[in-house]
Design a protein around this motif. Structure first.
Motif: not given
Length: 409
Positions: A118-119, A139-140, A160-161, A194-197
């Motif tokens: 969760s957030e 989430v971005k 990434l991204d 998407l891969a963010g990090g």
């Protein structure tokens, strides 16, 4: 005045001892010193490894983890969450869905541990400090992102991204049948992300874990209101053990509550078992090295037969004679032990301060071998040396106390 101790000390410091006895005594002290030093260093290394494991997993592990006693998931509702939140000391409660999933990227694929959170997850976890690439946010700008382990990224060559080729996560569809359909379109739920990090914590985690938003995991696995676990952050003003007991009472017998050590009980137990066997092994080596004390005392008894006869004539009892040689063995052992202890503590301090011995690997999570000295290990080593000293000294001391040489003066 402790006469037996004074005589034993005089024997130890005497320069008129037979040369061979002096040599054997010195070898005994060196053996005890080296054994004690090695024991302190090895036990400190195991302590350092144990702390290293705790610090590595502490970046992703919660203070407390709540799981169902039976089954891998359980239903949650606001009433259950409120019961946990109302426990004094509970600061944050994070909902978690964790299961194996198939991760596909371009023409490569692998099975990973997908953890949906969760957030508020990053409010209690330090995993953002282990980030080596990208952003830790899941989430971005309305888009969902995944955090992948460095090993997973390397295995699949993930960029990434990459909006043209996002990651594809697949999970077997629950159709209510016992067999899995051979048609991929109906056998699996599939969702892109998407891969963010990229994070780097510990090899076992880096090679298998990815973190995704809770809603993403909930939809992919069709979990609804079910969760595999709840993670709790404890406020700094409260003791974790006390909060753990309070949460257990609030939830009842259907739930298990694990602290940080209990979440990796097998790994930490393995380190403790290895440490115990290493202690037993080195204690045995120390016993072998201390056998020279037995030989030196036996020869000293023979050499000091006339002295024993004089003491008996002066009224010394067998108890006094025995204590003289017990003290002699204790002095030899303790001089060696104290020397080894000082050397071992000094070497450990130098390693802690300057990192003299490196891991020798570019990919190691620490530059040098971790060490941590504990008073309990020093005390345990001291007790082992006392026990060994008594074992190797008692026989020659008893033999000396049974001599009756007054007629030979």
């Amino acid at each position: 005045m402790n006469v037996p101790f004074l005589i034993a000390r005089r024997y130890f410091l005497s320069k008129k001892k037979r040369n061979i006895i002096s040599i054997i005594s010195n070898i005994s002290m060196v053996g005890v010193a080296v054994g004690t030093m090695a024991l302190i260093i090895v036990l400190s290394v195991f302590n350092g490894l144990e702390d290293l494991v705790r610090s590595l997993y502490g970046k992703s592990d919660p203070d407390l983890k709540i799981a169902a006693v039976a089954g891998k998931s359980f239903e949650i509702n606001e009433q259950l969450l409120n019961r946990i939140r109302q426990v004094p000391g509970v600061a944050i409660v994070t909902e978690v869905i964790e299961d194996n999933a198939l991760l596909r990227y371009h023409d490569r694929q692998m099975v990973v541990k997908m953890k949906g959170v969760s957030e508020n997850f990053f409010a209690q976890s330090n995993i953002d400090s282990a980030l080596v690439q990208g952003d830790h946010r899941l989430v971005k700008d309305g888009a969902e992102y995944a955090l992948v382990g460095a090993g997973v990224q390397h295995e699949l060559s993930i960029a990434l991204d990459n909006r043209l080729s996002p990651l594809q996560l697949l999970y077997p569809r629950n159709t209510g049948k016992r067999t899995l359909s051979f048609n991929p379109e109906t056998a699996f739920n599939e969702q892109p992300i998407l891969a963010g990090g990229v994070f780097l914590i510990e090899q076992q985690i880096d090679d298998s874990y990815i973190f995704v938003p809770l809603n993403f995991a909930q939809n992919l696995l069709n979990y609804g209101n079910r969760r595999t676990s709840l993670e709790v952050k404890v406020s700094e003003s409260r003791e974790i053990d006390q909060v753990q007991e309070d949460v257990k009472k609030a939830l009842g017998p259907k739930f298990s509550v694990f602290n940080s050590d209990e979440q990796h009980v097998s790994l930490l137990k393995a380190i403790k078992v290895e440490k115990m066997f290493v202690f037993i092994t080195f204690a045995f080596i120390l016993l072998i090295a201390s056998l020279n004390i037995f030989f030196s005392l036996s020869m000293l008894v023979i050499d000091k037969r006339k002295d024993v006869a004089v003491l008996q004539a002066m009224g010394a009892t067998s108890h006094h004679i025995r204590n003289i040689f017990l003290f002699e063995g204790a002095i030899v052992a303790q001089v060696g032990a104290i020397t080894g202890l000082v050397l071992g503590v000094t070497i450990c301090w130098l390693q802690q301060t300057f990192g003299l011995v490196s891991m020798g690997m570019a990919t190691a999570v620490v530059d040098s071998y971790p060490v941590k000295m504990q008073a309990a290990d020093i005390a345990l080593t001291g007790l082992a040396i006392v026990f060994i000293t008594i074992v190797v000294s008692i026989r020659p001391a008893l033999a000396a106390s049974r001599l009756d040489l007054r007629d030979n003066l």
